[in-house]
Design an enzyme around this catalytic site. Structure first.
Site, short mmCIF file in Angstrom:
data_model
loop_
_atom_site.label_atom_id
_atom_site.label_comp_id
_atom_site.label_asym_id
_atom_site.label_seq_id
_atom_site.Cartn_x
_atom_site.Cartn_y
_atom_site.Cartn_z
N THR A 95 0.85 -1.18 0.00
CA THR A 95 0.00 0.00 0.00
C THR A 95 0.89 1.24 0.00
OG1 THR A 95 -1.73 -1.16 1.20
CG2 THR A 95 -1.81 1.25 1.23
N LYS A 171 -6.84 1.54 -3.81
CA LYS A 171 -6.56 1.03 -2.47
C LYS A 171 -6.79 2.11 -1.42
CE LYS A 171 -5.28 -1.73 0.81
NZ LYS A 171 -3.97 -2.34 0.98
N LYS A 239 -0.42 4.50 8.83
CA LYS A 239 0.18 4.72 7.51
C LYS A 239 -0.89 4.84 6.42
CE LYS A 239 1.85 1.12 5.25
NZ LYS A 239 1.18 0.98 3.92
#
Length: 292
Positions: A95, A171, A239
């Site tokens: 990611t 994503k 994150k």
């Protein structure tokens, strides 16, 4: 495409690499933890003694690493990309911010190799079952080459476009919903705790009603455990929601729910609990209520 290198044999990467081996691919995996390589070897793969061994002679290399910086360090800082044959493919499944993926792809293409932008959703459960959702951006011909590889790891492989970064963008949207759903589930269950309700009964009710979500059903039981198994850490959502907010800023789009969820994950991490299971975002609400 039969020879696949794999870098990053963590809680998701190892079962993904195992599934590739089970599907008949010759998988050579590298991880800083020697025991992870040994586990891959036991499943029919090969443990690479170094990064260069994971790249040399491969048709494609999967990077299931922490972030774009780590991917860049592997490819260029450690020089591993130079050991992948010209025309070889880097499948980036971490990611990462969309802009970082696009920039990395440009550098890789400049070295005569290709990038498939292919982040995943589904967590450890999906990685183990081979049922991940994989969001792909690649030219049509390149996608056709790597699709059998992706199919071995996921049950839903969706091509979103030609340009690296488009998969990462999808994503980010996915993680916005995951993070907000998870924080909302924690808020609801912490309220139930404060009110003294039977928590098993309450979880049974909301998990089977219109209030339910996948994140509630999966993480809710672990919110009630004292030391739950870690399937995805709090710091992962620190994150990922940071990436979501970066994407929103770039698009001049306000994301207030994502911002609030990010602050709750960040507050738990700031108390030294970032490595715990992400279900423990509930600790942020317990602290607000004076119960932590």
């Amino acid at each position: 495409m039969k020879k696949i290198g794999f870098v990053g044999l963590g809680s998701m990467g190892l079962p993904m690499a195992r599934n590739l081996a089970r599907a008949g691919f010759a998988v050579t995996g590298f991880d800083l933890r020697a025991e992870a390589g040994a586990q891959l070897a036991a499943a029919g793969g090969t443990a690479a003694p170094s990064l260069t061994d994971a790249f040399a002679g491969q048709d494609a290399v999967v990077l299931m690493v922490v972030n774009a910086t780590q991917a860049e360090d592997i490819l260029f800082g450690a020089g591993a990309l130079a050991h992948l044959a010209p025309g070889g493919v880097v499948i980036l499944m971490a990611t990462c911010p969309p802009a970082a993926v696009a920039a990395l792809a440009s550098r890789v293409e400049g070295e005569g190799r290709h990038v498939v932008d292919a982040p995943v959703s589904g967590g450890v459960v999906g990685a183990e079952a081979g049922s991940l959702t994989i969001m792909v951006a690649a030219q049509a011909g390149l996608f056709a080459q790597v699709q059998p590889v992706l199919d071995a790891m996921g049950s839903k492989v969706v091509r979103l476009g030609d340009r690296p970064g488009q998969g990462a963008t999808a994503k980010a949207v996915n993680q916005l919903l995951c993070g907000v759903h998870l924080a909302a589930a924690a808020e609801a269950l912490s309220l139930a705790e404060t009110l003294g309700l039977d928590m098993d009964a309450m979880l049974d009710i909301v998990s089977g009603s219109a209030a339910s979500s996948w994140m509630l059903r999966d993480r809710g039981p672990r919110m009630l455990e004292r030391n739950p198994r870690v399937t995805s850490a709090v710091d992962i959502f620190v994150k990922d929601l940071g990436i979501v907010l970066e994407a929103g800023t770039g698009a001049r789009t306000a994301l207030p729910l994502a911002a609030i969820a990010h602050q709750h994950f960040l507050s738990v991490s700031g108390r030294g609990r970032g490595a715990e299971d992400d279900s423990q975002v509930i600790a942020a609400y317990r602290a607000l209520q004076g119960r932590a």
